[in-house]
Design an enzyme around this catalytic site. Structure first.
Site, mmCIF file in Angstrom:
data_model
loop_
_atom_site.group_PDB
_atom_site.id
_atom_site.type_symbol
_atom_site.label_atom_id
_atom_site.label_comp_id
_atom_site.label_asym_id
_atom_site.label_seq_id
_atom_site.Cartn_x
_atom_site.Cartn_y
_atom_site.Cartn_z
ATOM 1 N N TRP A 10 10.020 2.502 -5.842
ATOM 2 C CA TRP A 10 11.084 3.349 -6.372
ATOM 3 C C TRP A 10 12.226 3.497 -5.386
ATOM 4 O O TRP A 10 13.148 4.289 -5.613
ATOM 5 C CB TRP A 10 10.536 4.727 -6.766
ATOM 6 C CG TRP A 10 10.153 5.616 -5.604
ATOM 7 C CD1 TRP A 10 9.673 5.229 -4.391
ATOM 8 C CD2 TRP A 10 10.220 7.047 -5.565
ATOM 9 N NE1 TRP A 10 9.434 6.320 -3.592
ATOM 10 C CE2 TRP A 10 9.759 7.450 -4.295
ATOM 11 C CE3 TRP A 10 10.618 8.025 -6.469
ATOM 12 C CZ2 TRP A 10 9.677 8.791 -3.907
ATOM 13 C CZ3 TRP A 10 10.537 9.353 -6.091
ATOM 14 C CH2 TRP A 10 10.067 9.734 -4.829
ATOM 15 N N GLU A 66 1.890 11.766 -3.120
ATOM 16 C CA GLU A 66 0.916 10.702 -2.809
ATOM 17 C C GLU A 66 -0.345 11.180 -2.085
ATOM 18 O O GLU A 66 -1.331 10.454 -2.052
ATOM 19 C CB GLU A 66 1.562 9.564 -2.002
ATOM 20 C CG GLU A 66 2.578 8.755 -2.794
ATOM 21 C CD GLU A 66 3.017 7.499 -2.066
ATOM 22 O OE1 GLU A 66 2.969 7.475 -0.820
ATOM 23 O OE2 GLU A 66 3.411 6.538 -2.737
#
Length: 805
Positions: free
Chosen positions: A359, A498
Site C-alpha cells: 500500500w 499489523e
C-alpha cells in the site's frame, strides 16, 4: 554541508550494505546498487541490478509445507570491472592498504563518484577515480568511467571487464534458506574485441534478459585498441585486457552496458537490441551530458526550498529530502509511463519483501500527483490491468466486486505468505497479513485523489471509475448486518497496525470492526455514489450495464454508508476513544518501561514477544498508526462529515485525544509510523511534530531499524517525509473541485517555497508563518478555485495573489 551531496570519507565494511542501498542509481526501468565495480556478493558487498516488473516464482519445502515465493529478480551484474598490477592479486577493497577513500553521490545529477588511493607491493601508490550513471536519457543504458593513475611507478596492468549472469537472490539473510536461483544461462559470447554480451532467462516466468557491454580504453585523447583474452564460463563472459601504466598519463576505461528484456516494447529480440545499443552508444561524457540535462528538468518540477531558524538543520533536512526525491524518481521515473509496473515497497534497491507492491503507493502518489501526475496515472494502470485478478480473488473468497491483494507482483495474485521467519527466535510462524483488506480502500483513495488533483475525466471514465465501483461492491459484500447493533459490521480482517491478527487465545485469525477499515469502506462507498453526479451520463450508464449494477445495489451502498458500526471505548478520563477494533479495550496494558529496560530497541515488539512465547495480540500495542491513519488521510472536515453521515457525534477534541492515546501505545516498528504521527501532530498544531519528522527523515540514512535499509529503501517513508513538506505543512487538500490551503509550519520552520501542478496550472507557493503568496504561470487553462481560511477565491492563469494568515 552540501545539501546536494551524500558523501562518505572512509571505507567501512560494516556500513557497506547501507551505503550500497543509499547510493543506488536507477531510471525507473532498472536500478543498480552502489556496490564497488570490482566486488562480488559476499558478507560485505552485494552488487545487484533490478529491472522493474521482472518477477519469477520458486517453490521451497519449509516446515513440511511447499511454499511458493515470487521475487523481483536479481539480474546479471553488468558493472564488473577489476584490475591487478603486474600479475598480482585482483584488487580487493577489504584487503588493500587504503590511504584515502571518498565516495560521493551527486543528488542533483544522479552520478556516483568514488576516489581512492592505495599502497601496493613495494610501496607503490595508485589512485583510482570512478564515475557511474544509469541513464535517465536512454533508459536501457548504464555507464562506468574509470581512471587509473600510477603515481610513482610504471608497469603492467590487467583489466577484467565481465558480465556475470551466474547470480542468485541472496540479499536478505532470512530468505537464504529458500530456493533463490532464478536465472538459467542461454548465451555468453564475445562479439568484438571491445564488446561481449550474454542472455539469461528466468526459469519460471521465462523472461529473457539480455546484456551487452563495450569496454574501451584511452590515454589522453588517444583510443587504445587492445585485444582481449576471453574467459567464458556458464552464465558469464569476461574480457581480460593487458596494457602498460606509466606515471605521466592515466589510463581511462569506459564501460557502457545495455539491458533489454523480452517484456520490452518495439524490439525484435532483446539480445539484438542490447548489442545494437552499445555499438551505437556515445562516450561517457556525452551520455552524462544528456543524463544531467534530464535530471535538471526533473529537479525544476520536484525541488523545494525551506528556511529553518537553525541553518545546520536546514541543510541536513534539504539534503535528506532531496535524497528521498532522487530515490523515488529513480524507482518511478517518467519512464514508467510506458511500463506495466507498480511501486515496490523497497524500491529497486534490494530484495526485502521480494520486491512486492503493498500500500506504499498511498504515501508515494501524492508527491507525483502534484508534481508529475502522468507518473501516477501510469502506476494506477498497474492496478487496473489486475482488476480481473482482483475480481477472481473476491469470487474465490465468497465476495463480490474486486478484492486486491495485500502483496502484489507480476499478475496481481495474492503474494502474502502463509508462513514467515522470525529471525529473533528462528521460528516459522503463521502469516495472516493477507487479511489486510484495507489495501482496497488505498487503491480507491489513490484513484480519487489523482482525479481530484488532475480532473482527468478520461482516466476516471475508462479506468478509475470501474475500479472504484468494483471495490465499493466488494466492501458491500464484505459487510454484514448485525441485528443487535442495528448496524453493518466487517469481520475477520487486519488493520494497518499489523501487530494484531487475532483475538487472544483464539485459533481463528482476524479481528472484527477495525475502525480504520470500516470508516474507509464507508468513504469508498460514498465516493462510488458520487460518480453518479461526476461521470458523463452516457459513460455512467455504460458502466452500470457492463458491471450489471442496479438501483437496488446503489441503495444498499447508501444504506451501509449510513449505518456502518464504528467501535468506541473510554479512556481513563472518561473520554470517547475510537477503538482500533472491537474488543481493543479488553486487552492488557503493556509494560513499556520494563521491556525498554530489558531490550533497549523494541521497535519490532512482535518478534520479541514471539521469541518469549507471547503475542502482541494480548496487549494494547501497535506497530504503527492504525486509527491515526484516519487523521492522516482525512481532514478534520472530512472526518466530521463522515462520522456525522454515520450518525456519530464528532468533536474536534476527538483528534488530539486519540493522538495522545495511541502514541503512548505505539512501538514505531514501521518506518511509516513516524511519518503518520508527525503528520497528525503537525495538523493538530501540537509540539513534537518537527522532532518526529526528523526521526522519520533519518529512517533510511541512519538505518534506524538496524539492518533493514541495506535490504532496500522504504519508498513509503521516503515519500511520506517529502509529502509532509509538500502537503502537511502547507495544508494542501484537494476536494470538491477546490485546492484548499491551510498552512501550519512546525516549530523552527520559517518559510517554505515549492512549485506544484493542479489541474494543468503550475503554481508557485511561498509560505511563511503569516503569509501565503500564490503565483501561476501563464497558460490556456480555465481559472481554478483556491480555498483559504474557509473562503474560496478564483485564480486565473498568470495571476499572483497574496493572503495574510
Amino acid at each position: 554541508m552540501d545539501s546536494w551531496k551524500l558523501e562518505y570519507r572512509c571505507f567501512n565494511p560494516q556500513q557497506q550494505g547501507l551505503r550500497e542501498a543509499l547510493c543506488t542509481l536507477g531510471n525507473g526501468y532498472f536500478a543498480c546498487r552502489g556496490a564497488a565495480p570490482e566486488a562480488t556478493a559476499d558478507d560485505v558487498h552485494y552488487p545487484a541490478t533490478y529491472i522493474a516488473g521482472c518477477y519469477n516464482r520458486l517453490q521451497t519445502e519449509i516446515a513440511g509445507e511447499t511454499i511458493e515465493n515470487e521475487s523481483l529478480v536479481n539480474a546479471p551484474n553488468w558493472l564488473l570491472l577489476s584490475f591487478r598490477i603486474e600479475g598480482g592479486d585482483w584488487f580487493n577493497l577489504s584487503e588493500a592498504d587504503i590511504l584515502s577513500y571518498h565516495q560521493q553521490l551527486d543528488i542533483k545529477q544522479a552520478i556516483l563518484t568514488r576516489t581512492l588511493r592505495f599502497r601496493g607491493p613495494a610501496g607503490r601508490h595508485t589512485c583510482i577515480e570512478q564515475r557511474r550513471l544509469v541513464s535517465m536519457d536512454q533508459p536501457h543504458l548504464a555507464a562506468l568511467q574509470t581512471l587509473i593513475y600510477a603515481e610513482d611507478w610504471s608497469g603492467a596492468i590487467e583489466i577484467r571487464s565481465a558480465l556475470d549472469g551466474h547470480i542468485v537472490n541472496a540479499g536478505v539473510e532470512r530468505y537464504r534458506d529458500l530456493n533463490n536461483l532464478h536465472l538459467k544461462s542461454l548465451t555468453a559470447e564475445s562479439v568484438t574485441d571491445d564488446m561481449c554480451w550474454l542472455e539469461v532467462e528466468t526459469n519460471q516466468s521465462h523472461i529473457r534478459i539480455a546484456q551487452a557491454a563495450t569496454t574501451r580504453f584511452w590515454r589522453g585523447d588517444k583510443v587504445i585498441g587492445l585485444k582481449p583474452r576471453v574467459d567464458r564460463l556458464e552464465g558469464s563472459i569476461s574480457h581480460l585486457y593487458k596494457t602498460e601504466l606509466d606515471a605521466n598519463q592515466p589510463l581511462r576505461i569506459e564501460k557502457i552496458a545495455a539491458i533489454y528484456t523480452s517484456r520490452d516494447h518495439a524490439i525484435s529480440e532483446p539480445g539484438l537490441e542490447a548489442r545494437k545499443a552499445v555499438a551505437q552508444s556515445a562516450t561517457f561524457e556525452q551520455l552524462a551530458g544528456r543524463h544531467i540535462l534530464l535530471w535538471k528538468q526533473l529537479w525544476r518540477r520536484f525541488d523545494f526550498d525551506i528556511v529553518h531558524e537553525d541553518a545546520e538543520e536546514e541543510d541536513r533536512t534539504e539534503q535528506i529530502l532531496r535524497l528521498h526525491i532522487l530515490h523515488l524518481i529513480q524507482t518511478t521515473s517518467p519512464h514508467v509511463m510506458d511500463l506495466d509496473v507498480g511501486v515496490p515497497a523497497r524500491g529497486l534497491h534490494g530484495e526485502a519483501y521480494r520486491g512486492h507492491i503493498f500500500w506504499d503507493e498511498l504515501f508515494v502518489f501524492p508527491l507525483f500527483n502534484l508534481r508529475m501526475p502522468e507518473i501516477t496515472r501510469a502506476l494506477l494502470r498497474y492496478r487496473y490491468r489486475r482488476l480481473d485478478e482482483a475480481r477472481r480473488a473476491a469470487r474465490k473468497a465468497g465476495y463480490h466486486g474486486a478484492m486486491y491483494p495485500w502483496q502484489s507482483a507480476s499478475n496481481g495474485r495474492e503474494e502474502s505468505q502463509h508462513l514467515h521467519l522470525n529471525p529473533k527466535s528462528g521460528n516459522w510462524i503463521a502469516d495472516n497479513s493477507h487479511l489486510q483488506r484495507h489495501i482496497n480502500a488505498a487503491v480507491a483513495y489513490n484513484v480519487w485523489q489523482y482525479y481530484q488533483v488532475t480532473r482527468d475525466m478520461e482516466f476516471l471514465s475508462f479506468y478509475g471509475a470501474e475500479m472504484l465501483l468494483e471495490i465499493a461492491r466488494f466492501w458491500a459484500s464484505l459487510a454484514s448486518y448485525n441485528e443487535e447493533l442495528a448496524r453493518f459490521v466487517i469481520l475477520r480482517v487486519m488493520g494497518p497496525d499489523e501487530y494484531h491478527d487475532a483475538y487472544p487465545d483464539k485459533d481463528q485469525p482476524g479481528l472484527n470492526n477495525n475502525a480504520y477499515t470500516n470508516l474507509m469502506a464507508v468513504w469508498v462507498l460514498l465516493r462510488a455514489l458520487d460518480l453518479r453526479e461526476i461521470l458523463p451520463t452516457q459513460r455512467f450508464s455504460e458502466l452500470c450495464q457492463t458491471l450489471n449494477l442496479s438501483k437496488e445495489e446503489f441503495a444498499l451502498w447508501d444504506e451501509i454508508s449510513r449505518n456502518m458500526h464504528v467501535p468506541f471505548h473510554q479512556d481513563d478520563h472518561g473520554h470517547d476513544i475510537i477503538s482500533q477494533f472491537e474488543g481493543y479495550q479488553e486487552l492488557a496494558e503493556f509494560d513499556w518501561e520494563g521491556y525498554r529496560n530489558k531490550y533497549g530497541d523494541i521497535q519490532r515488539l512482535d518478534r520479541i514477544l514471539e521469541a518469549e512465547n507471547d503475542s502482541p495480540n494480548r496487549y494494547k500495542v501497535s506497530k504503527q498508526a492504525d486509527v491515526l491513519m484516519l487523521f492522516y488521510l482525512l481532514s478534520s472536515e472530512e472526518l466530521d462529515e463522515l462520522l456525522t453521515h454515520l450518525g456519530y457525534s464528532f468533536e474536534y477534541e476527538t483528534i488530539p485525544r486519540n493522538i495522545d492515546y495511541y502514541l503512548e501505545r505505539t512501538s514505531h516498528g514501521s518506518t511509516l509510523s513516524r511519518v503518520v504521527n508527525s503528520w497528525v501532530l503537525a495538523r493538530a498544531n501540537r509540539p513534537g511534530a518537527w522532532a518526529l519528522f526528523t526521526e522519520a527523515l533519518n529512517s533510511d540514512v541512519a538505518d534506524i531499524q538496524g539492518g533493514t535499509t541495506p535490504e532496500g529503501i522504504h519508498t513509503g517513508a521516503m515519500a511520506g517525509t517529502v509529502d509532509l513538506i509538500q502537503r502537511c505543512f502547507t495544508g494542501i487538500e484537494t476536494r470538491g473541485d477546490v485546492l484548499w490551503l491551510n498552512p501550519s509550519l512546525p516549530e523552527g520552520l520559517k518559510s517554505l517555497n515549492l512549485n506544484i501542478r493542479y489541474r494543468q496550472h503550475v503554481l508557485g507557493l511561498q509560505m511563511t508563518t503569516t503569509c501565503v503568496r500564490i503565483c501561476t504561470e501563464p497558460s490556456a487553462e480555465q481559472p481554478i478555485q483556491i480555498g483559504i481560511g474557509g473562503k474560496i477565491y478564483h485564480l486565473k492563469q498568470g495571476e499572483v495573489r497574496e493572503f495574510q494568515l
